[in-house]
Design an enzyme around this catalytic site. Structure first.
Site, PDB file in Angstrom:
ATOM      1  N   TYR A 137       3.782   2.998  -3.129  1.00 53.98           N
ATOM      2  CA  TYR A 137       3.081   2.465  -4.296  1.00 53.98           C
ATOM      3  C   TYR A 137       3.229   3.402  -5.494  1.00 53.98           C
ATOM      4  O   TYR A 137       2.947   4.594  -5.416  1.00 53.98           O
ATOM      5  CB  TYR A 137       1.606   2.300  -3.949  1.00 53.98           C
ATOM      6  CG  TYR A 137       0.818   1.425  -4.896  1.00 53.98           C
ATOM      7  CD1 TYR A 137       0.812   0.046  -4.755  1.00 53.98           C
ATOM      8  CD2 TYR A 137       0.058   1.976  -5.916  1.00 53.98           C
ATOM      9  CE1 TYR A 137       0.079  -0.770  -5.598  1.00 53.98           C
ATOM     10  CE2 TYR A 137      -0.686   1.178  -6.772  1.00 53.98           C
ATOM     11  CZ  TYR A 137      -0.676  -0.198  -6.610  1.00 53.98           C
ATOM     12  OH  TYR A 137      -1.407  -0.986  -7.456  1.00 53.98           O
ATOM     13  N   SER A 181       3.852   3.745   3.643  1.00 48.81           N
ATOM     14  CA  SER A 181       2.769   3.210   2.829  1.00 48.81           C
ATOM     15  C   SER A 181       3.135   1.814   2.331  1.00 48.81           C
ATOM     16  O   SER A 181       3.358   0.912   3.136  1.00 48.81           O
ATOM     17  CB  SER A 181       2.448   4.169   1.681  1.00 48.81           C
ATOM     18  OG  SER A 181       1.226   3.821   1.062  1.00 48.81           O
ATOM     19  N   GLN A 182       3.263   1.602   1.015  1.00 47.13           N
ATOM     20  CA  GLN A 182       3.720   0.297   0.539  1.00 47.13           C
ATOM     21  C   GLN A 182       5.083  -0.038   1.126  1.00 47.13           C
ATOM     22  O   GLN A 182       5.360  -1.178   1.509  1.00 47.13           O
ATOM     23  CB  GLN A 182       3.797   0.286  -0.982  1.00 47.13           C
ATOM     24  CG  GLN A 182       4.360  -1.011  -1.561  1.00 47.13           C
ATOM     25  CD  GLN A 182       4.521  -0.948  -3.068  1.00 47.13           C
ATOM     26  OE1 GLN A 182       3.735  -1.517  -3.798  1.00 47.13           O
ATOM     27  NE2 GLN A 182       5.535  -0.240  -3.533  1.00 47.13           N
ATOM     28  N   ASP A 223      -5.942   9.910   7.597  1.00 42.59           N
ATOM     29  CA  ASP A 223      -5.468   9.127   6.451  1.00 42.59           C
ATOM     30  C   ASP A 223      -6.611   8.268   5.913  1.00 42.59           C
ATOM     31  O   ASP A 223      -7.027   7.290   6.547  1.00 42.59           O
ATOM     32  CB  ASP A 223      -4.295   8.253   6.896  1.00 42.59           C
ATOM     33  CG  ASP A 223      -3.593   7.550   5.733  1.00 42.59           C
ATOM     34  OD1 ASP A 223      -4.162   7.506   4.629  1.00 42.59           O
ATOM     35  OD2 ASP A 223      -2.476   7.053   5.958  1.00 42.59           O
ATOM     36  N   HIS A 239      -2.490  10.995   4.230  1.00 44.56           N
ATOM     37  CA  HIS A 239      -1.530   9.924   3.988  1.00 44.56           C
ATOM     38  C   HIS A 239      -0.075  10.411   3.926  1.00 44.56           C
ATOM     39  O   HIS A 239       0.846   9.591   3.960  1.00 44.56           O
ATOM     40  CB  HIS A 239      -1.900   9.183   2.706  1.00 44.56           C
ATOM     41  CG  HIS A 239      -1.214   7.866   2.535  1.00 44.56           C
ATOM     42  ND1 HIS A 239      -1.215   6.888   3.515  1.00 44.56           N
ATOM     43  CD2 HIS A 239      -0.475   7.358   1.505  1.00 44.56           C
ATOM     44  CE1 HIS A 239      -0.529   5.843   3.103  1.00 44.56           C
ATOM     45  NE2 HIS A 239      -0.062   6.104   1.891  1.00 44.56           N
TER      46      HIS A 239
END
Length: 326
Positions: A92, A189-190, A275, A304
């Site tokens: 992201y 993540s994204q 996370d 994260h």
């Protein structure tokens, strides 16, 4: 960040019910068919860098709506036969960055196709982007991408992104130096969320590398984390108190749980137990719904950032075993 989610022994068995719309498959079938009406028009332009063993191309192709999506394509120089290709989807806010950022896979003998995420990378000094999102939502949204078009699944931002990602696989498969039978999707993540979705939507994907995935188990995520980007949803719901049912209906078409339930290819996941951006229970929820052969690497003391370079080494070994010598 201390441990805040379920204990690991409970996470390993955490498999919540899914909120899946009855027309989920029809929605995505129609979306991809609509995108397929546009010529892919993939372009690979040589990019001049003094690398001794890697060829670099500035790549673009027609994604959702025919919009041009940019990226990088890096290829081991001098390969005699078509090589496996790792699709890399970005986290992201980040753009495609610089070719030097993506040398690991070519060093291992694979091509890598880095797809830029439309509309991202404009505020990242380390990974600038170059792809806009020409489609404008007509509805209200909170700052950021999470609520762009959120009152209508057909207008939601990630409908365009996931479609771009499927089209990127087609662009990679069409390159003569790529072994189309050995295309792997990857990201964190994204990027992990995009990988989950693409592996479920594209029948040509061979395997998935899914790190600390975002956009997964939305309702639990917004209930237990106070961090962005999920807080974009919270701020929107706080302002639009009457829209929760509509918002979560839209999100059900994009939830990683529903894509994971359609994942049939081998997958290597990773999760970090501290996370607080993509909580461990949301990751395990997707992992436990994944239908294909699967493994998960657990990083107990990380937030994260997950496994970082350690996870990259895990991925290298995993693909070498899965795909054989390139």
């Amino acid at each position: 960040m201390p441990l805040f989610d379920l204990p690991l022994e409970e996470l390993r068995g955490y498999r919540p019910d899914r909120d899946e719309p009855a027309d989920f498959d029809a929605f995505w079938s129609a979306t991809l068919a609509e995108a397929g009406e546009f010529d892919l028009a993939a372009e690979y332009v040589p990019y001049d860098l003094p690398f001794a063993s890697v060829d670099v191309f500035d790549v673009s192709f027609a994604g959702w709506g025919g919009h041009r999506i940019n990226g990088w394509f890096l290829l081991p120089r001098g390969a005699q036969d078509p090589v496996p290709c790792v699709m890399h989807y970005i986290g992201y806010g980040g753009g495609r960055g610089f070719p030097k950022d993506h040398l690991m896979w070519p060093a291992a003998g694979y091509a890598v196709f880095v797809m830029e995420t439309r509309g991202h990378g404009g505020a990242s000094a380390h990974s600038p982007g170059s792809t806009g999102d020409p489609h404008g939502s007509s509805g209200p949204q909170a700052p950021g991408m999470m609520t762009r078009g959120i009152l209508d699944p057909a207008d939601y931002y990630y409908r365009r992104v996931f479609t771009d990602a499927v089209r990127a696989v087609d662009a990679a498969a069409a390159h003569p130096a790529v072994d189309a039978s050995r295309i792997v999707v990857s990201g964190g993540s994204q990027g992990g969320a995009i990988s989950q979705a693409t592996a479920a939507l594209h029948p040509g994907v061979r395997a998935a590398l899914v790190d600390v995935p975002f956009l997964t188990h939305f309702r639990r995520a917004v209930e237990i984390t106070g961090r962005d980007p999920y807080q974009e949803l919270v701020r929107f719901l706080a302002a639009r108190r009457d829209s929760a049912e509509q918002v979560f209906r839209t999100l059900s078409y994009f939830d990683g749980l529903n894509f994971a339930a359609r994942g049939r290819v081998p997958a290597l996941y990773s999760v970090a137990l501290m996370d607080d951006i993509c909580p461990p229970s949301t990751v395990f929820a997707a992992y436990n719904h994944w239908q294909g052969p699967k493994e998960i690497t657990v990083w107990p003391w990380n937030n994260h950032e997950g496994g970082g370079g350690y996870q990259a080494e895990e991925q290298l070994r995993y693909l070498r075993k899965l795909l054989g010598e390139s």
